[in-house]
Scaffold this motif. Structure first.
Motif, PDB file in Angstrom:
ATOM      1  N   ASN A 220       0.830  -1.213   0.000  1.00  0.00           N
ATOM      2  CA  ASN A 220       0.000   0.000   0.000  1.00  0.00           C
ATOM      3  C   ASN A 220       0.862   1.259   0.000  1.00  0.00           C
ATOM      4  OD1 ASN A 220      -2.764  -0.654  -0.146  1.00  0.00           O
ATOM      5  ND2 ASN A 220      -2.784  -1.321   1.986  1.00  0.00           N
ATOM      6  N   SER A 221       1.933   1.237   0.810  1.00  0.00           N
ATOM      7  CA  SER A 221       2.811   2.405   0.909  1.00  0.00           C
ATOM      8  C   SER A 221       3.554   2.649  -0.401  1.00  0.00           C
ATOM      9  CB  SER A 221       3.814   2.215   2.051  1.00  0.00           C
ATOM     10  OG  SER A 221       3.149   2.104   3.287  1.00  0.00           O
ATOM     11  N   GLU A 222       3.967   1.572  -1.053  1.00  0.00           N
ATOM     12  CA  GLU A 222       4.628   1.700  -2.354  1.00  0.00           C
ATOM     13  C   GLU A 222       3.705   2.398  -3.358  1.00  0.00           C
ATOM     14  OE1 GLU A 222       7.005  -1.319  -5.320  1.00  0.00           O
ATOM     15  OE2 GLU A 222       5.031  -1.967  -4.583  1.00  0.00           O
ATOM     16  N   LYS A 223       2.450   1.945  -3.412  1.00  0.00           N
ATOM     17  CA  LYS A 223       1.474   2.525  -4.341  1.00  0.00           C
ATOM     18  C   LYS A 223       1.168   3.978  -3.973  1.00  0.00           C
ATOM     19  CE  LYS A 223      -2.816   1.175  -6.657  1.00  0.00           C
ATOM     20  NZ  LYS A 223      -3.886   0.123  -6.694  1.00  0.00           N
ATOM     21  N   LEU A 238       4.078   0.264 -12.157  1.00  0.00           N
ATOM     22  CA  LEU A 238       3.864  -0.458 -10.903  1.00  0.00           C
ATOM     23  C   LEU A 238       2.765  -1.495 -11.063  1.00  0.00           C
ATOM     24  CD1 LEU A 238       4.397  -0.861  -7.860  1.00  0.00           C
ATOM     25  CD2 LEU A 238       2.695   0.921  -7.429  1.00  0.00           C
ATOM     26  N   SER A 239       1.710  -1.157 -11.792  1.00  0.00           N
ATOM     27  CA  SER A 239       0.622  -2.115 -12.036  1.00  0.00           C
ATOM     28  C   SER A 239       1.149  -3.356 -12.755  1.00  0.00           C
ATOM     29  CB  SER A 239      -0.486  -1.462 -12.869  1.00  0.00           C
ATOM     30  OG  SER A 239      -1.028  -0.350 -12.203  1.00  0.00           O
ATOM     31  N   ILE A 240       2.000  -3.136 -13.763  1.00  0.00           N
ATOM     32  CA  ILE A 240       2.611  -4.262 -14.487  1.00  0.00           C
ATOM     33  C   ILE A 240       3.488  -5.083 -13.541  1.00  0.00           C
ATOM     34  CG2 ILE A 240       4.130  -4.898 -16.386  1.00  0.00           C
ATOM     35  CD1 ILE A 240       1.426  -3.723 -17.251  1.00  0.00           C
ATOM     36  N   LYS A 241       4.255  -4.384 -12.716  1.00  0.00           N
ATOM     37  CA  LYS A 241       5.144  -5.061 -11.768  1.00  0.00           C
ATOM     38  C   LYS A 241       4.343  -5.917 -10.791  1.00  0.00           C
ATOM     39  CE  LYS A 241       8.809  -4.072  -8.372  1.00  0.00           C
ATOM     40  NZ  LYS A 241       9.651  -3.008  -7.757  1.00  0.00           N
ATOM     41  N   ASN A 242       3.224  -5.389 -10.299  1.00  0.00           N
ATOM     42  CA  ASN A 242       2.408  -6.150  -9.342  1.00  0.00           C
ATOM     43  C   ASN A 242       1.757  -7.370  -9.986  1.00  0.00           C
ATOM     44  OD1 ASN A 242       2.906  -4.786  -6.943  1.00  0.00           O
ATOM     45  ND2 ASN A 242       1.300  -3.262  -7.305  1.00  0.00           N
ATOM     46  N   ILE A 243       1.386  -7.262 -11.258  1.00  0.00           N
ATOM     47  CA  ILE A 243       0.838  -8.434 -11.967  1.00  0.00           C
ATOM     48  C   ILE A 243       1.923  -9.504 -12.097  1.00  0.00           C
ATOM     49  CG2 ILE A 243      -0.020  -9.252 -14.193  1.00  0.00           C
ATOM     50  CD1 ILE A 243      -1.462  -6.504 -14.439  1.00  0.00           C
ATOM     51  N   ALA A 244       3.151  -9.072 -12.421  1.00  0.00           N
ATOM     52  CA  ALA A 244       4.274 -10.017 -12.511  1.00  0.00           C
ATOM     53  C   ALA A 244       4.545 -10.647 -11.149  1.00  0.00           C
ATOM     54  CB  ALA A 244       5.518  -9.307 -13.029  1.00  0.00           C
ATOM     55  N   ARG A 245       4.478  -9.846 -10.087  1.00  0.00           N
ATOM     56  CA  ARG A 245       4.644 -10.380  -8.727  1.00  0.00           C
ATOM     57  C   ARG A 245       3.567 -11.420  -8.422  1.00  0.00           C
ATOM     58  NH1 ARG A 245       5.295  -4.565  -5.619  1.00  0.00           N
ATOM     59  NH2 ARG A 245       7.557  -4.512  -5.389  1.00  0.00           N
ATOM     60  N   LEU A 246       2.338 -11.117  -8.827  1.00  0.00           N
ATOM     61  CA  LEU A 246       1.226 -12.031  -8.568  1.00  0.00           C
ATOM     62  C   LEU A 246       1.455 -13.377  -9.253  1.00  0.00           C
ATOM     63  CD1 LEU A 246      -1.647 -12.624  -7.496  1.00  0.00           C
ATOM     64  CD2 LEU A 246      -2.538 -11.558  -9.578  1.00  0.00           C
ATOM     65  N   TRP A 263      -3.240  -9.481  -4.926  1.00  0.00           N
ATOM     66  CA  TRP A 263      -4.526  -9.274  -5.587  1.00  0.00           C
ATOM     67  C   TRP A 263      -5.306  -8.152  -4.895  1.00  0.00           C
ATOM     68  CZ3 TRP A 263      -6.686  -9.589  -9.967  1.00  0.00           C
ATOM     69  CH2 TRP A 263      -8.068  -9.452 -10.080  1.00  0.00           C
ATOM     70  N   GLU A 264      -5.203  -8.077  -3.585  1.00  0.00           N
ATOM     71  CA  GLU A 264      -5.862  -7.015  -2.824  1.00  0.00           C
ATOM     72  C   GLU A 264      -5.384  -5.637  -3.272  1.00  0.00           C
ATOM     73  OE1 GLU A 264      -5.988  -5.409   1.791  1.00  0.00           O
ATOM     74  OE2 GLU A 264      -5.695  -7.557   1.417  1.00  0.00           O
ATOM     75  N   ILE A 265      -4.081  -5.519  -3.535  1.00  0.00           N
ATOM     76  CA  ILE A 265      -3.513  -4.236  -3.971  1.00  0.00           C
ATOM     77  C   ILE A 265      -3.887  -3.944  -5.416  1.00  0.00           C
ATOM     78  CG2 ILE A 265      -1.368  -2.944  -4.323  1.00  0.00           C
ATOM     79  CD1 ILE A 265      -2.099  -3.502  -1.360  1.00  0.00           C
ATOM     80  N   ILE A 266      -3.780  -4.948  -6.281  1.00  0.00           N
ATOM     81  CA  ILE A 266      -4.068  -4.766  -7.715  1.00  0.00           C
ATOM     82  C   ILE A 266      -5.517  -4.380  -7.937  1.00  0.00           C
ATOM     83  CG2 ILE A 266      -4.229  -5.979  -9.929  1.00  0.00           C
ATOM     84  CD1 ILE A 266      -1.761  -7.622  -9.003  1.00  0.00           C
ATOM     85  N   SER A 267      -6.420  -4.974  -7.180  1.00  0.00           N
ATOM     86  CA  SER A 267      -7.857  -4.778  -7.418  1.00  0.00           C
ATOM     87  C   SER A 267      -8.385  -3.452  -6.896  1.00  0.00           C
ATOM     88  CB  SER A 267      -8.648  -5.930  -6.796  1.00  0.00           C
ATOM     89  OG  SER A 267      -8.419  -5.998  -5.392  1.00  0.00           O
ATOM     90  N   LYS A 268      -7.564  -2.687  -6.150  1.00  0.00           N
ATOM     91  CA  LYS A 268      -8.024  -1.397  -5.615  1.00  0.00           C
ATOM     92  C   LYS A 268      -8.108  -0.352  -6.723  1.00  0.00           C
ATOM     93  CE  LYS A 268      -6.529  -1.765  -0.803  1.00  0.00           C
ATOM     94  NZ  LYS A 268      -5.663  -1.232   0.242  1.00  0.00           N
TER      95      LYS A 268
END
Length: 268
Positions: A220-223, A238-246, A263-268
């Motif tokens: 959350n803090s990163e975003k 960052l969105s692309i990075k989080n999908i890759a992390r997922l 997923w909680e972070i991506i879906s916000k």
């Protein structure tokens, strides 16, 4: 005159690598050393030097609130420089020598940062690339590029800038380091990288799984950091990075972030 701040969290003062290093190498280097204990029963020693000021919080005030209290105390007295320390930085003799050299030679600086190592790798400071940490900066001297780094062991010239304005209460713990160092790099003042390595136990730099509460806080803090201080491009990346992390989290059950948290972070 220079003051130091050490924040303890679930670590007794006798166990703090930072506190032990300062006692061994430079307790008299500082005018006062403020120790903030963020949970109960952390002050477990009887003999405390006269220039060590203990602040035992009734509840966890994380970093930002403790830093602000420390800075308020320093600004109300005749202090020129301050040092922020985490509880687990091993300070070599060269650190004190390098800082003293800059101050005695009247080098006009806004901030000094050492090179930080964790698990045998340099981790701070880093070039800022699309508001993400890039290549680690290791060449001593003036840091001319935008950067982000760990606050522990940094030295700040509080006569040059009001650092109370550089703190951001929207980042009480995670990413406060990046907020402070990013804002410092935005100032039109000299920032130096010291010719000194600090060994630091940076738990979030390892591949060990982070508990859910801390993981969500970090993500959350990163975003939030990129939303407030970054660009639309950086937020998209960052969105692309989080999908890759997922995807990686699904494949690697031991990945430090769980698929659920991501997923909680991506879906916000």
């Amino acid at each position: 005159m220079i003051n130091a701040c050490i924040v303890l969290y679930k670590c007794k003062i006798s166990e703090s690598i930072t506190y032990r290093s300062i006692l061994e190498q430079g307790v008299l280097f500082f005018n006062n050393i403020y120790v903030y204990a963020n949970t109960e029963n952390l002050i477990d020693i009887d003999v405390i030097p006269e220039n060590v000021i203990i602040n035992e919080n009734e509840n966890n005030k994380f970093l930002e609130e403790n830093y602000r209290h420390f800075l308020e105390s320093c600004y109300s007295s005749n202090i020129d420089y301050v040092c922020f320390f985490d509880q687990d930085s091993c300070l070599p003799e060269c650190y004190f020598h390098e800082v003293e050299l800059k101050i005695k030679n009247e080098i006009n600086f806004l901030a000094l940062y050492p090179k930080i190592r964790s698990n045998d790798n340099y981790v701070s400071p880093c070039e800022l690339v699309d508001f993400q940490p890039g290549k680690v900066i290791t060449e001593p001297g003036i840091i001319s590029q935008k950067f982000i780094g760990i606050n522990s062991c940094c030295v700040l010239n509080i006569k040059a800038v009001d650092f109370r304005n550089i703190l951001d209460p929207r980042f009480p713990l995670d990413y406060l380091d990046y907020v402070v160092s990013y804002k410092i790099s935005e100032c039109q003042n000299d920032v130096y990288l010291l010719n000194c390595d600090i060994e630091h136990d940076l738990s979030v730099a390892s591949n060990n799984k982070i508990n859910n509460v801390r993981a969500v806080s970090i993500l959350n803090s990163e975003k939030r950091f990129i939303k407030i201080y970054g660009t639309k491009k950086a937020l998209f990346l960052l969105s692309i990075k989080n999908i890759a992390r997922l995807l990686y989290s699904v494949l690697n059950k031991n990945y430090k972030y769980s698929a659920k948290n991501l997923w909680e972070i991506i879906s916000k």
